[in-house]
Design a protein around this motif. Structure first.
Motif: not given
Length: 270
Positions: A23-27, A51-52, A76-80, A121-127
């Protein structure tokens, strides 16, 4: 968690590239040190997600930090879609060495196999869904949603291994737990809302005062913490039978912070 760690260990010999999502907010707090140590000898791509929601200047500094540590890194913004394409390109480039060896032996190139690791909740499934172009792994904004490993064929050149989000069994300090709760990677309800809100509010006053004032332009930020949240409860109309509902003010504040309504915030500095 122990079972999942064993499964990851068993699959490592099949993997060419580790894609580590942070998570870019808490790497720092969002890195699972147990998984990192298990996979440290593998070629690695560090992806700073959300990223957003993160402070762009701080994210750039973190990218340089990871590069100086010897890793490929991208935010990355995984929605882009362009960000997804960049991740795919970097994974394929990192896997080229494997196929160079196959070609040198007169063998056919093999798909690059990548393992995605990261905390919940860091975005694995979304990626995975974005890369594969279909809902190959279910997505839910809830820590610990992905339960089992699955190989996902992206193309003839690229395969991904999804893994459950694994948190370490304990934390070295309270700061890590607080940071994880603030971004939603662990359930915030396990920590007192007043203490969590106080930590966040104090941090914002010191580092993002303009953003804080913009969101709560009626606050006197020089007032004490309790008075500020009484004011928020009053202005938002959070009332209970006993008067102002301060607990609801804490919860709403924390939720707005997590969802980026207070601005692009990074809680950890290099």
């Amino acid at each position: 968690m122990k079972k999942a760690q064993i499964e990851v260990q068993e699959k490592l010999k099949l993997v060419d590239v580790i894609v580590e999502l942070l998570d870019a907010r808490i790497p720092r707090s969002s890195r699972n040190e147990v998984l990192y140590k298990m996979t440290k000898d593998k070629t690695r791509l560090v992806v700073l997600t959300k990223k957003d929601l993160a402070d762009q200047e701080q994210t750039k500094k973190w990218i340089e930090y990871f590069k100086n540590e010897g890793f490929s890194a991208i935010f990355a913004d995984l929605n882009k879609q362009n960000d997804i394409k960049n991740i795919i390109k970097m994974v394929e480039e990192l896997g080229e060495k494997k196929n160079e060896k196959f070609l040198a032996k007169g063998m056919k190139p093999q798909p690059v196999r990548a393992m995605i690791i990261g905390i919940p909740n860091v975005g694995k499934s979304t990626l995975i869904n974005k890369i594969s172009g279909r809902h190959a792994a279910s997505v839910q904004n809830k820590p610990g949603h992905t339960k089992a490993q699955q190989w996902i064929k992206v193309s003839n050149k690229f395969e991904l291994l999804d893994t459950p989000g694994i948190l370490p069994p304990s934390y070295k300090n309270a700061e890590d737990a607080i940071n994880l709760a603030l971004v939603g990677s662990i359930n915030s309800e396990i920590l007192p809302n007043d203490e969590l809100a106080k930590q966040a509010f104090t941090f914002l006053k010191e580092n993002y005062k303009i953003d804080l004032q913009k969101r709560f332009n009626y606050l006197d930020l020089d007032a004490n913490f309790e008075d500020c949240f009484e004011n928020i409860a009053e202005k938002r109309g959070f009332l209970s039978k006993g008067g102002k509902d301060i607990e609801k003010a804490y919860k709403v504040f924390l939720n707005e912070l997590k969802n980026g309504l207070l601005g692009q915030i990074t809680f950890e500095r290099i």
